[in-house]
Enzyme design. Structure first.
Site, short mmCIF file in Angstrom:
data_model
loop_
_atom_site.label_atom_id
_atom_site.label_comp_id
_atom_site.label_asym_id
_atom_site.label_seq_id
_atom_site.Cartn_x
_atom_site.Cartn_y
_atom_site.Cartn_z
N GLY A 1 -15.55 -13.57 0.71
CA GLY A 1 -15.51 -12.23 0.13
C GLY A 1 -15.31 -12.26 -1.36
N SER B 1 1.12 -9.71 -0.74
CA SER B 1 0.86 -8.28 -0.59
C SER B 1 1.26 -7.67 0.74
CB SER B 1 -0.63 -8.00 -0.84
OG SER B 1 -1.43 -8.75 0.04
N GLU C 1 -9.43 -14.23 -4.03
CA GLU C 1 -10.27 -13.70 -2.97
C GLU C 1 -10.55 -14.80 -1.94
OE1 GLU C 1 -13.30 -10.43 -4.55
OE2 GLU C 1 -13.61 -12.37 -5.54
N SER D 1 -8.73 -0.42 6.75
CA SER D 1 -8.72 -1.36 7.87
C SER D 1 -7.32 -1.52 8.44
CB SER D 1 -9.24 -2.73 7.43
OG SER D 1 -8.38 -3.30 6.47
N LYS E 1 0.80 -1.23 0.00
CA LYS E 1 0.00 0.00 0.00
C LYS E 1 0.84 1.28 0.00
CE LYS E 1 -4.38 -1.46 0.36
NZ LYS E 1 -5.47 -1.05 -0.55
N ASP F 1 -16.78 -10.85 -3.92
CA ASP F 1 -17.51 -9.81 -4.64
C ASP F 1 -16.95 -9.55 -6.05
OD1 ASP F 1 -15.48 -8.76 -2.67
OD2 ASP F 1 -15.71 -6.96 -3.87
#
Length: 326
Positions: free
Chosen positions: A212, A308, A208, A82, A57, A214
């Site tokens: 979750g 990640s 995923e 989060s 990030k 989506d």
């Protein structure tokens, strides 16, 4: 009839790489003969757990913040997250000499909240199951005159995240498949842009948690689909709908989504610790979980994984690796 310009291009990712050079780490690419033997091919692990703040990030947050005008930067930055994007924005603000206010869920991991505060950010909490973090952050930014840097819904953030794949491919050469975790979709959108810009025939697979899914549902439906906020150990991927910008990229460039269970994530965390000697948080371990479960590489001879992040405290890590935790 005019074509719609892409949200982010390969040249945008290259420009982001130049801007973050010397500030973000160029993270290592690890190999494992044991892993190669298990999957029957060559595997290259891009270890973003060694990135500043312990996750990819920082790439996107710093890139976006560094492109603000001096006037906007001086007024401060806001974000919602989060944990990992929270830390990334907080550190980017500190590096650039400004302040940050972060909207975080009340149940965010303690270690991530402590690290965010340690970088000097102010934290405003909310209930992730009843509150609207985007609306809260937008209202807060408007009230205080701050610039909001979202975790994935921003071209500069997407371009910054894509630098991880750019680095990976510059080190490995051509890959058959690139496997990337999917939360809001910024990392895979930037990574797919870089990878397919350099190598159009590469297969890009997102991962995923089962609870979750989506993005998988959205890609299958051809439109963004919302699900209830998922309960999964992969807190960085506990989202209910893909981002609008990121989905517009991913529906064009992502070839498929693999799903992994929480137990498979735990097993991947244990494998990474015992065999690779690295610590991964649950979201960071999902690509490895999919590979070990035989759902990611397919017939690939050379597979790249973006791991990640590794932001998890020792007690939580031990609990999950022992098969506990929720």
């Amino acid at each position: 009839m005019t074509a719609t310009a892409p949200v982010v291009t390969l040249e945008d990712v290259r420009a982001a790489a130049a801007r973050i050079e010397g500030v973000a780490h160029r993270t290592p690419v690890l190999r494992s003969r044991t892993l190669d033997a298990l999957v029957g091919g060559e595997v290259f692990l891009k270890c973003e757990n060694f990135q500043r703040v312990g996750a990819f990030k920082f790439r996107g947050a710093y890139h976006a913040a560094s492109r603000l005008t001096p006037e906007r930067l001086a007024r401060g930055i806001a974000a919602y997250s989060s944990g990992n994007h929270a830390q990334a924005v907080a550190l980017a603000a500190r590096e650039l000499g400004t302040t940050a206010v972060i909207v975080m869920p009340e149940d965010a991991p303690r270690s991530k909240r402590a690290a965010t505060e340690g970088y000097g950010a102010e934290i405003v909490t909310y209930d992730r199951y009843t509150g609207d973090r985007v609306a809260l952050a937008e209202a807060l930014a408007a009230e205080r005159g701050l610039t909001l840097i979202p975790p994935y819904e921003h071209p500069d953030v997407i371009a910054g995240q894509g630098t991880a794949a750019l680095e990976l491919l510059s080190e490995t050469g051509e890959l058959d498949t690139l496997v990337v975790p999917v939360g809001g979709g910024g990392l895979i959108a930037g990574s797919a842009t870089a990878a397919k810009g350099l190598q159009p025939g590469i297969r890009v697979v997102g991962v995923e948690p089962e609870a979750g899914d989506d993005t998988k549902r959205s890609l299958e439906a051809g439109r963004r689909v919302s699900i209830p906020v998922p309960h999964t150990i992969a807190d960085g991927q506990a989202l209910h709908t893909p981002g609008e910008l990121t989905f517009s990229v991913n529906r064009r460039l992502v070839d498929g989504i693999a799903l992994v269970s929480d137990d498979e994530i735990r097993a991947a965390m244990r494998f990474a610790f015992e065999r690779l000697k690295i610590v991964l948080e649950p979201s960071g371990a999902t690509p490895l979980a999919a590979l070990l479960a035989g759902r990611a590489a397919g017939p690939s001879r050379r597979t790249g994984l973006i791991l990640s992040g590794g932001n998890i405290d020792a007690d939580r890590f031990a609990e999950l690796c022992a098969g506990g935790g929720r």
